[in-house]
Enzyme design. Structure first.
Site, PDB file in Angstrom:
ATOM      1  N   ASP A   7      20.559  37.545  99.500  1.00  0.00           N
ATOM      2  CA  ASP A   7      20.471  37.020  98.141  1.00  0.00           C
ATOM      3  C   ASP A   7      19.044  37.226  97.663  1.00  0.00           C
ATOM      4  O   ASP A   7      18.132  37.472  98.461  1.00  0.00           O
ATOM      5  CB  ASP A   7      20.841  35.526  98.110  1.00  0.00           C
ATOM      6  CG  ASP A   7      20.883  34.939  96.700  1.00  0.00           C
ATOM      7  OD1 ASP A   7      21.155  35.695  95.748  1.00  0.00           O
ATOM      8  OD2 ASP A   7      20.620  33.729  96.553  1.00  0.00           O
ATOM      9  N   CYS A  70      25.323  36.985  96.581  1.00  0.00           N
ATOM     10  CA  CYS A  70      24.615  36.960  95.302  1.00  0.00           C
ATOM     11  C   CYS A  70      25.459  37.733  94.303  1.00  0.00           C
ATOM     12  O   CYS A  70      25.800  38.892  94.555  1.00  0.00           O
ATOM     13  CB  CYS A  70      23.238  37.598  95.461  1.00  0.00           C
ATOM     14  SG  CYS A  70      22.306  37.821  93.930  1.00  0.00           S
ATOM     15  N   THR A  72      24.600  38.751  91.243  1.00  0.00           N
ATOM     16  CA  THR A  72      23.822  39.824  90.617  1.00  0.00           C
ATOM     17  C   THR A  72      23.696  41.021  91.549  1.00  0.00           C
ATOM     18  O   THR A  72      23.879  42.179  91.133  1.00  0.00           O
ATOM     19  CB  THR A  72      22.422  39.307  90.224  1.00  0.00           C
ATOM     20  OG1 THR A  72      22.571  38.263  89.265  1.00  0.00           O
ATOM     21  CG2 THR A  72      21.576  40.415  89.628  1.00  0.00           C
ATOM     22  N   CYS A 177      27.365  32.110  89.822  1.00  0.00           N
ATOM     23  CA  CYS A 177      26.064  32.383  90.440  1.00  0.00           C
ATOM     24  C   CYS A 177      25.998  31.531  91.695  1.00  0.00           C
ATOM     25  O   CYS A 177      26.283  30.330  91.643  1.00  0.00           O
ATOM     26  CB  CYS A 177      24.913  32.041  89.487  1.00  0.00           C
ATOM     27  SG  CYS A 177      23.263  32.126  90.238  1.00  0.00           S
ATOM     28  N   HIS A 179      23.594  30.339  93.320  1.00  0.00           N
ATOM     29  CA  HIS A 179      22.656  29.208  93.247  1.00  0.00           C
ATOM     30  C   HIS A 179      23.343  27.952  92.712  1.00  0.00           C
ATOM     31  O   HIS A 179      23.013  26.835  93.131  1.00  0.00           O
ATOM     32  CB  HIS A 179      21.471  29.546  92.332  1.00  0.00           C
ATOM     33  CG  HIS A 179      20.395  30.350  92.989  1.00  0.00           C
ATOM     34  ND1 HIS A 179      20.532  31.700  93.251  1.00  0.00           N
ATOM     35  CD2 HIS A 179      19.161  30.005  93.430  1.00  0.00           C
ATOM     36  CE1 HIS A 179      19.416  32.147  93.817  1.00  0.00           C
ATOM     37  NE2 HIS A 179      18.572  31.138  93.941  1.00  0.00           N
TER      38      HIS A 179
END
Length: 263
Positions: A7, A70, A72, A177, A179
């Site tokens: 990540d 992750c 992205t 996401c 996170h």
């Protein structure tokens, strides 16, 4: 067995903790890129390059599988990572759980970074898996960065702002996401409306952890003897878990099961 997770930052903690719960005997390699954060404003090519560098750092530790934990990095870097490493070990990407959320009926909301919200990738997921279900894309500026810094006030402010952009009648929220999974219950509390059915949160950590085990032909065994083997790579450098990671339950779980790695 050894499972690596990648990540930009500490978003990988949720998936790492999920692997630890499913297979306490698995050694873990956590590879992230604090030197290059945040990845969101970078070009697609730069994100792919930085994600590939993280994957190479993990590959030097000879993992049995790599989880790209992750969203992205999965959007922009998964093809090049698979091209280089899939012959050596399985590479598992992270996809927002739009399909299971839509299967439960709408309306749903998809919380994601501003770079992902409105992207061709996310809109294709909604088109392909949420056809006929009302779906709202909710950008969450600043939330991932606030989670990364463990900045409580900034986390609360970003969640409050995103909740204000979320339709009041949503039945489910997709956390797009990794996170965000670290503050999932705070998100639930902010979006849940009085008098409505309990809000369903759809996350990815458990699914990608289970998929990694399937790809290497290993069954979950939560009762296995604890390995405690944890390697942390920060932009390729071996280190302990960042202090911010220890503010989250997932980070504390990893730290408590690998005391030697934290010395």
């Amino acid at each position: 067995m050894k499972i690596a997770l990648l990540d930009s930052g500490i978003g990988l903690l949720a998936a790492a903790a999920a692997v630890r719960r499913l297979r306490p005997d698995a050694a873990l390699v956590l590879t992230s890129d604090p030197d290059g954060m945040p990845w969101g404003p970078l070009t697609s090519e730069d994100i792919a390059d930085r994600a590939l560098a993280c994957a190479r750092a993990a590959a030097a530790h000879d993992p049995d599988a790599l989880i790209v934990a992750c969203n992205t990095a999965s959007v922009h870097g998964l093809p090049v990572i698979r091209e280089e490493f899939e012959h050596a070990f399985p590479v598992v990407g992270t996809v927002p759980a739009v399909k299971p959320a839509a299967a439960g009926g709408g309306p749903i909301a998809v919380w994601a970074t501003p770079a992902t919200t409105g992207s061709d990738y996310q809109r294709a997921l909604i088109r392909d898996f949420a056809d006929g279900v009302e779906a709202t894309e909710v950008p969450c500026p600043g939330l991932a960065d606030a989670v990364e810094r463990a900045d409580e006030a900034a986390v609360d402010a970003a969640i409050e702002a995103a909740a204000a952009r979320t339709p009041r009648d949503v039945r489910a929220v997709v956390l797009g996401c990794t996170h965000y999974e670290l503050v999932a219950e705070r998100i639930r509390a902010a979006v849940q409306q009085p008098g409505l059915a309990p809000l369903v949160l759809h996350t990815s950590a458990g699914a990608v952890a289970a998929q990694a085990l399937r790809r290497i032909g290993v069954r979950p065994d939560p009762g296995a003897a604890m390995s405690g083997d944890l390697t942390v790579l920060l932009s390729g450098r071996e280190a302990g878990l960042p202090d911010a990671a220890l503010t989250y339950a997932e980070g504390r779980l990893l730290a408590s099961t690998a005391p030697a790695a934290q010395g």
